[in-house]
Design a protein around this motif. Structure first.
Motif, PDB file in Angstrom:
ATOM      1  N   PRO A   1       0.833  -1.203   0.000  1.00  0.00           N
ATOM      2  CA  PRO A   1       0.000   0.000   0.000  1.00  0.00           C
ATOM      3  C   PRO A   1       0.871   1.257   0.000  1.00  0.00           C
ATOM      4  CG  PRO A   1      -0.077  -1.071   2.143  1.00  0.00           C
ATOM      5  CD  PRO A   1       0.707  -1.966   1.236  1.00  0.00           C
ATOM      6  N   PRO A   2       0.374   2.350  -0.577  1.00  0.00           N
ATOM      7  CA  PRO A   2       1.151   3.597  -0.647  1.00  0.00           C
ATOM      8  C   PRO A   2       1.098   4.379   0.668  1.00  0.00           C
ATOM      9  CG  PRO A   2      -0.952   3.903  -1.728  1.00  0.00           C
ATOM     10  CD  PRO A   2      -0.901   2.454  -1.289  1.00  0.00           C
TER      11      PRO A   2
ATOM     12  N   MET B   1      -5.682   0.286  12.037  1.00  0.00           N
ATOM     13  CA  MET B   1      -5.681  -1.162  11.846  1.00  0.00           C
ATOM     14  C   MET B   1      -5.732  -1.524  10.358  1.00  0.00           C
ATOM     15  SD  MET B   1      -5.052  -2.242  14.764  1.00  0.00           S
ATOM     16  CE  MET B   1      -5.128  -3.983  14.422  1.00  0.00           C
ATOM     17  N   ARG B   2      -6.454  -0.738   9.556  1.00  0.00           N
ATOM     18  CA  ARG B   2      -6.448  -0.965   8.102  1.00  0.00           C
ATOM     19  C   ARG B   2      -5.045  -0.733   7.535  1.00  0.00           C
ATOM     20  NH1 ARG B   2     -11.711   0.746   8.317  1.00  0.00           N
ATOM     21  NH2 ARG B   2     -11.220   2.950   8.208  1.00  0.00           N
ATOM     22  N   THR B   3      -4.367   0.307   8.015  1.00  0.00           N
ATOM     23  CA  THR B   3      -3.001   0.593   7.574  1.00  0.00           C
ATOM     24  C   THR B   3      -2.074  -0.559   7.945  1.00  0.00           C
ATOM     25  OG1 THR B   3      -3.355   2.981   7.764  1.00  0.00           O
ATOM     26  CG2 THR B   3      -1.069   2.204   7.818  1.00  0.00           C
TER      27      THR B   3
ATOM     28  N   ASP C   1      -2.913  -3.695   8.650  1.00  0.00           N
ATOM     29  CA  ASP C   1      -3.317  -4.888   7.917  1.00  0.00           C
ATOM     30  C   ASP C   1      -2.787  -4.875   6.481  1.00  0.00           C
ATOM     31  OD1 ASP C   1      -4.896  -7.308   7.345  1.00  0.00           O
ATOM     32  OD2 ASP C   1      -6.181  -5.951   6.195  1.00  0.00           O
ATOM     33  N   GLY C   2      -2.942  -3.774   5.787  1.00  0.00           N
ATOM     34  CA  GLY C   2      -2.496  -3.705   4.395  1.00  0.00           C
ATOM     35  C   GLY C   2      -0.994  -3.858   4.259  1.00  0.00           C
ATOM     36  N   ALA C   3      -0.237  -3.130   5.062  1.00  0.00           N
ATOM     37  CA  ALA C   3       1.222  -3.167   4.957  1.00  0.00           C
ATOM     38  C   ALA C   3       1.782  -4.492   5.457  1.00  0.00           C
ATOM     39  CB  ALA C   3       1.827  -2.002   5.738  1.00  0.00           C
ATOM     40  N   LEU C   4       1.282  -4.959   6.594  1.00  0.00           N
ATOM     41  CA  LEU C   4       1.785  -6.209   7.146  1.00  0.00           C
ATOM     42  C   LEU C   4       1.382  -7.394   6.276  1.00  0.00           C
ATOM     43  CD1 LEU C   4       3.428  -7.391   9.418  1.00  0.00           C
ATOM     44  CD2 LEU C   4       1.353  -7.472  10.816  1.00  0.00           C
ATOM     45  N   GLY C   5       0.182  -7.366   5.722  1.00  0.00           N
ATOM     46  CA  GLY C   5      -0.248  -8.432   4.816  1.00  0.00           C
ATOM     47  C   GLY C   5       0.647  -8.527   3.591  1.00  0.00           C
TER      48      GLY C   5
END
Length: 168
Positions: free
Chosen positions: A19-20, A64-66, A68-72
């Motif tokens: 994610p950016p 949490m969305r941030t 989730d996206g980066a860690l995923g």
């Protein structure tokens, strides 16, 4: 060595879409350095702004969305290289949150907080007892696992070092 780090990060190619976000960019760089096997065994990145004393619900959801996206993306990327497949990710908070909401739709600092350990070779599951909302410690969740035990386990199993010598 800093030139080697810059070269490794700049030349890294991955098909994984990060994610950016600043966290996405930081974890992409860490994936590059892991894949380049530059010899570093511990990397540290942070996602700040969890100090949600006000408007916690919206802020926390966005954080949490941030995460989730980066860690995923990072965990997916780790699967692509041998060095990545031998990597563990330890995510923790420097403080917990209180159970009761304060007067500004947030919560204040508390004692217990979550710890997440993830990676291709990490055995998944919930470890430790789930904290009780019925047995609070002066308004805080009572921790059920001491964070030092988590660190000791990582030190002993991932680094094959004596946790007592490291942690005291």
């Amino acid at each position: 060595s800093s030139e080697r780090v810059r070269r490794a990060a700049a030349s890294y190619r991955t098909e994984v879409a990060y994610p950016p976000t600043p966290l996405g960019a930081a974890l992409r760089d860490v994936a590059a350095l892991i894949a380049a096997e530059i010899g570093t065994r511990v990397f540290s990145v942070e996602l700040g702004s969890f100090d949600t004393h006000t408007s916690q619900i919206a802020d926390h959801d966005n954080l949490m969305r941030t995460l989730d996206g980066a860690l995923g993306a990072f965990l997916e990327d780790l699967e692509r290289t041998q060095a990545g497949r031998a990597t563990a990710v330890l995510a923790y908070s420097e403080f917990g949150r209180r159970v009761r909401e304060n007067g500004t739709a947030g919560t204040d600092h508390g004692l217990a907080g979550p710890v997440l350990l993830a990676g291709p070779q990490v055995r998944g599951g919930l470890y430790g007892a789930h904290p009780s909302f019925e047995e609070l410690d002066e308004g805080d969740l009572a921790h059920t696992t001491d964070f030092r035990r988590v660190y000791a386990t990582v030190i002993e199993r991932w680094f094959e070092a004596d946790a007592k010598a490291v942690l005291g």
